[in-house]
Design an enzyme around this catalytic site. Structure first.
Site, PDB file in Angstrom:
ATOM      1  N   SER A 114      -0.468  10.803   3.439  1.00  0.00           N
ATOM      2  CA  SER A 114       0.647  10.424   2.571  1.00  0.00           C
ATOM      3  C   SER A 114       0.279  10.585   1.105  1.00  0.00           C
ATOM      4  O   SER A 114      -0.746  10.082   0.653  1.00  0.00           O
ATOM      5  CB  SER A 114       1.040   8.963   2.815  1.00  0.00           C
ATOM      6  OG  SER A 114       1.847   8.841   3.942  1.00  0.00           O
ATOM      7  N   ASP A 168      10.391   7.616  -3.168  1.00  0.00           N
ATOM      8  CA  ASP A 168       9.088   7.356  -2.560  1.00  0.00           C
ATOM      9  C   ASP A 168       7.970   8.094  -3.289  1.00  0.00           C
ATOM     10  O   ASP A 168       7.047   8.625  -2.665  1.00  0.00           O
ATOM     11  CB  ASP A 168       9.086   7.717  -1.073  1.00  0.00           C
ATOM     12  CG  ASP A 168       7.862   7.147  -0.348  1.00  0.00           C
ATOM     13  OD1 ASP A 168       7.259   6.193  -0.870  1.00  0.00           O
ATOM     14  OD2 ASP A 168       7.501   7.681   0.717  1.00  0.00           O
ATOM     15  N   HIS A 194       4.923   4.403  -1.237  1.00  0.00           N
ATOM     16  CA  HIS A 194       4.505   3.533  -0.139  1.00  0.00           C
ATOM     17  C   HIS A 194       2.988   3.465   0.011  1.00  0.00           C
ATOM     18  O   HIS A 194       2.474   2.592   0.703  1.00  0.00           O
ATOM     19  CB  HIS A 194       5.173   3.943   1.179  1.00  0.00           C
ATOM     20  CG  HIS A 194       4.640   5.185   1.815  1.00  0.00           C
ATOM     21  ND1 HIS A 194       5.262   6.403   1.716  1.00  0.00           N
ATOM     22  CD2 HIS A 194       3.547   5.405   2.588  1.00  0.00           C
ATOM     23  CE1 HIS A 194       4.594   7.311   2.393  1.00  0.00           C
ATOM     24  NE2 HIS A 194       3.536   6.732   2.935  1.00  0.00           N
TER      25      HIS A 194
END
Length: 310
Positions: free
Chosen positions: A260, A158, A128
């Site tokens: 992230s 992911d 992402h």
């Protein structure tokens, strides 16, 4: 005197938003658990006030865990070595293995994190973080920024592998066996929350095997590295791309937007997880939210499985 029964007050349902969209309708009462992905993609650039540093800030991508969270928690590790972790020594050992990932679309930009997995510039991050990027670059620990491109992605987990161009002699991180992680183990997160590269936070492993479900990234087919044997994984059932589920390591180390794709290290300086999601009960008008001590990392063993497919 007449007594009046007052029913217990129900907690308010926080607004869960997606980048560029409004507030979602309230969820049914039985859905009580929400997870937020700490990505900063797809929002217009802003300037960080702290120290005059230029950076980007973005909105969280909201996710919906449709069932109650199930937990299988291992007992805390027992060891005869009770000495406190020397965080500064661990950070000095591993900080050169962490990079900032910079992405740009036609009208927006964002920041994530990544961890070096090979001396010639292969980097592991979240899918992402790079999904939809038209331009991609990485900033190394020494401040040098180089162009990068996607080697392969696995939207179902992911995770993604990108390649920093024209580099060599980098310091790859060492990965630990995440099945040996215990509740109570001390951990260290390093990344670029809000574009503040090299930020270090510490905590413990709060729980194991948390069921986390977040929205998947709908990604247009991209031209991949012609020398790469690892194709972009496409699923025939497009509806299956709407969510991503995995068993996560929960930590109270502070994880925020921009962390992230960054690593979660153990006390030995080994990667035990890839920081990927947070839970936040309150969000701002633009969907932004901060850490409340409930963060989630994809276990390193899952990451190794994706890397091994290269």
């Amino acid at each position: 005197m007449t007594e009046t029964y007052l029913p217990p007050r129900q907690p308010p349902i926080p607004p869960w938003t997606y980048p560029g969209s409004g507030v979602l309708p309230p969820e049914p009462p039985q859905k009580k658990n929400r997870f937020r992905r700490n990505t900063v993609a797809l929002l217009a650039a802003a300037t960080l006030a702290a120290g005059g540093i230029g950076g980007t800030v973005g909105a969280l991508v909201a996710g919906d865990d449709g069932a109650a969270v199930q937990t299988t928690s291992a007992p805390a590790a027992t060891t005869s070595d009770t000495r406190p972790v020397d965080v500064s020594s661990v950070v000095a050992k591993v900080q050169n293995s962490v990079v900032q990932v910079n992405m740009r679309t036609a009208n927006a930009q964002g920041v994530g994190s990544g961890v070096i997995i090979s001396a010639d510039g292969r980097i592991l991050t979240n899918n992402h973080v790079v999904a939809g990027a038209e331009q991609l670059s990485v900033t190394l620990a020494d401040g040098k920024t180089v162009d990068a491109h996607v080697v392969g992605t696995d939207p179902s987990s992911d995770l993604a592998v990108i390649q920093a161009d024209g580099v060599s002699g980098l310091a790859p991180a060492k990965f630990a066996d995440s099945s040996s992680v215990h509740v109570g183990d001390e951990v260290i997160a390093i990344g670029s929350p809000a574009g503040l590269q090299g930020t270090v936070t510490t905590g413990i492993v709060s729980a194991l095997n948390r069921d986390v479900t977040v929205p998947g990234e709908e990604q247009e087919p991209q031209q991949q590295d012609e020398n790469s044997p690892f194709p972009y994984m496409q699923q025939e059932d497009q509806s299956s791309q709407n969510t991503v589920s995995y068993k996560a390591i929960q930590t109270d180390a502070s994880i925020n937007q921009g962390n992230s794709g960054g690593p979660l290290f153990n006390a030995a300086g080994e990667v035990v997880g890839i920081n990927s999601a947070i839970y936040s009960p309150v969000s701002g008008p633009d969907g932004s939210a901060g850490s409340v001590g409930i963060g989630f990392a994809i276990p390193s063993n899952t990451a190794q499985q994706v890397i091994d497919q290269l």
